[in-house]
Design a protein around this motif. Structure first.
Motif, PDB file in Angstrom:
ATOM      1  N   MET A  65       0.841  -1.186   0.000  1.00  0.00           N
ATOM      2  CA  MET A  65       0.000   0.000   0.000  1.00  0.00           C
ATOM      3  C   MET A  65       0.876   1.236   0.000  1.00  0.00           C
ATOM      4  O   MET A  65       1.478   1.570   1.012  1.00  0.00           O
ATOM      5  N   ARG A 118       0.044   8.848   4.059  1.00  0.00           N
ATOM      6  CA  ARG A 118      -0.707   8.775   5.295  1.00  0.00           C
ATOM      7  C   ARG A 118      -1.399  10.096   5.571  1.00  0.00           C
ATOM      8  O   ARG A 118      -0.946  11.146   5.155  1.00  0.00           O
ATOM      9  N   LEU A 149      -3.353   5.265   6.765  1.00  0.00           N
ATOM     10  CA  LEU A 149      -3.433   5.284   5.309  1.00  0.00           C
ATOM     11  C   LEU A 149      -4.829   5.722   4.865  1.00  0.00           C
ATOM     12  O   LEU A 149      -5.830   5.116   5.264  1.00  0.00           O
ATOM     13  N   HIS A 162      -8.172   3.442   3.573  1.00  0.00           N
ATOM     14  CA  HIS A 162      -8.089   2.075   4.080  1.00  0.00           C
ATOM     15  C   HIS A 162      -9.333   1.777   4.919  1.00  0.00           C
ATOM     16  O   HIS A 162      -9.795   2.621   5.683  1.00  0.00           O
ATOM     17  N   ILE A 171      -0.663   1.037  11.953  1.00  0.00           N
ATOM     18  CA  ILE A 171      -0.449   1.336  10.533  1.00  0.00           C
ATOM     19  C   ILE A 171       0.233   0.144   9.857  1.00  0.00           C
ATOM     20  O   ILE A 171      -0.160  -0.291   8.769  1.00  0.00           O
ATOM     21  N   ALA A 172       1.245  -0.404  10.525  1.00  0.00           N
ATOM     22  CA  ALA A 172       1.953  -1.560   9.960  1.00  0.00           C
ATOM     23  C   ALA A 172       1.034  -2.770   9.883  1.00  0.00           C
ATOM     24  O   ALA A 172       1.059  -3.527   8.900  1.00  0.00           O
ATOM     25  N   ALA A 188      -1.523  -2.913   6.901  1.00  0.00           N
ATOM     26  CA  ALA A 188      -0.998  -3.317   5.588  1.00  0.00           C
ATOM     27  C   ALA A 188      -1.277  -4.785   5.283  1.00  0.00           C
ATOM     28  O   ALA A 188      -1.154  -5.225   4.142  1.00  0.00           O
ATOM     29  N   HIS A 189      -1.672  -5.553   6.318  1.00  0.00           N
ATOM     30  CA  HIS A 189      -1.928  -6.987   6.142  1.00  0.00           C
ATOM     31  C   HIS A 189      -3.410  -7.316   6.089  1.00  0.00           C
ATOM     32  O   HIS A 189      -3.782  -8.497   6.063  1.00  0.00           O
ATOM     33  N   ASP A 223      -6.972  -5.927   4.079  1.00  0.00           N
ATOM     34  CA  ASP A 223      -7.636  -5.017   3.154  1.00  0.00           C
ATOM     35  C   ASP A 223      -9.151  -4.947   3.354  1.00  0.00           C
ATOM     36  O   ASP A 223      -9.814  -4.117   2.734  1.00  0.00           O
ATOM     37  N   GLU A 229       6.103 -10.882   9.953  1.00  0.00           N
ATOM     38  CA  GLU A 229       6.927  -9.837   9.339  1.00  0.00           C
ATOM     39  C   GLU A 229       7.931  -9.259  10.325  1.00  0.00           C
ATOM     40  O   GLU A 229       9.034  -8.842   9.948  1.00  0.00           O
TER      41      GLU A 229
END
Length: 311
Positions: free
Chosen positions: A1, A5, A11, A14, A45-46, A49-50, A52, A69
């Motif tokens: 993505m 921000r 983001l 999102h 935020i991190a 990303a996983h 949607d 991760e």
């Protein structure tokens, strides 16, 4: 993505963005520490990303992907980041946005027990001396005097640097021979600590006289005294600079460790040290006693080596 921000750090567009913003706003309204909110913002935020999908579709899969991760990071860091996601999921369940928390299916992160690393008193004295003398001249800039008092407060009180940065003049009670300070700790707790170092109290009173502060933040960001509280990041940066000037490397949190270890070595009880440090559990404070035992063992071994073998 790769989208930019928003000002809130989430983001834009999102599916979780608005919910994360609301969650962080609720934390702020509950008066949670700013450092915690900032850390949770970055962690979420991190994590976003996983995932949607919508918040109601959250499952254990994106959590596992997120934790995978960061698998190479320190256990303490991974535990904190897992806690951020867990807190967000609990909030979502409480607000009927999520049927059940996926964190119930994710094991907690075990952090290996380590002993604190207190800095030697001589090294701390060298760094404090690099800031200004014990009885600074009247031409010492107020911001330099501020730094000396700030770091000495952390050392003398055994307080976290973030707690010291958040202190107000109103937290001080400087009645002669009964000087105390209120320290606002984690979870909204407040503890009162005795200021039993006469040299420190004299330095504190000099700082108040030089700065002219009678209310508001005790340690302010601007030299002219009209700024808000000095941030933890700014304090940590300045501490590292003074350490470099003194030719040593001491983490700012080691001031707190050093204070606690000195109390234990002086025979102060675990319960008293716990209350002074603001620990919720005696088990946390007990690590300092274990550290004191290791120091004692080291001294005994050194003494035996000097004495030599028995005949």
């Amino acid at each position: 993505m790769g989208a930019e921000r928003t000002a809130a750090g989430v983001l834009p567009g999102h599916p979780l963005a608005a919910h994360i913003d609301d969650f962080l706003a609720d934390l702020a309204n509950a008066n949670k520490p700013r450092n915690t909110i900032r850390a949770y913002r970055g962690d979420l935020i991190a994590f976003a990303a996983h995932h949607d999908g919508e918040i109601g579709d959250l499952s254990a899969a994106p959590v596992r992907a997120f934790l995978g991760e960061i698998a190479v990071q320190a256990a303490s860091t991974r535990k904190r980041k897992r806690a951020a996601v867990a807190s967000f999921c609990r909030w979502a369940v409480r607000h009927d946005l999520l049927g059940a928390s996926p964190m119930d299916r994710i094991d907690t992160v075990t952090v290996p027990k380590t002993l604190p690393r207190p800095a030697p008193a001589a090294d701390i004295a060298a760094v404090l001396g690099a800031i200004c003398s014990r009885r600074p001249r009247k031409d010492v800039p107020v911001d330099v005097l501020r730094d000396r008092v700030l770091f000495e407060t952390a050392y003398v009180c055994g307080a976290r640097a973030s707690e010291v940065c958040g202190m107000h003049v109103e937290d001080l009670d400087l009645r002669l021979d009964d000087e105390h300070a209120r320290v606002h700790g984690k979870g909204g707790t407040v503890r009162t600590v005795l200021l039993d170092d006469r040299g420190y109290v004299a330095l504190l009173k000099l700082y108040l006289a030089r700065s002219g502060y009678t209310s508001g933040p005790l340690f302010r960001a601007s030299i002219n005294g009209r700024g808000g509280p000095l941030s933890y990041d700014a304090a940590d940066s300045r501490w590292k600079k003074y350490c470099a000037d003194a030719g040593t490397a001491i983490g700012i949190h080691q001031l707190r460790h050093a204070h606690a270890t000195e109390l234990i070595n002086s025979g102060v009880s675990i319960e008293v040290v716990r209350r002074r440090l603001g620990h919720a559990s005696t088990e946390t404070t007990q690590t300092y006693a274990e550290l004191a035992d290791q120091v004692a063992d080291t001294e005994i071994r050194a003494a035996r080596r000097r004495r030599g073998p028995r005949l």
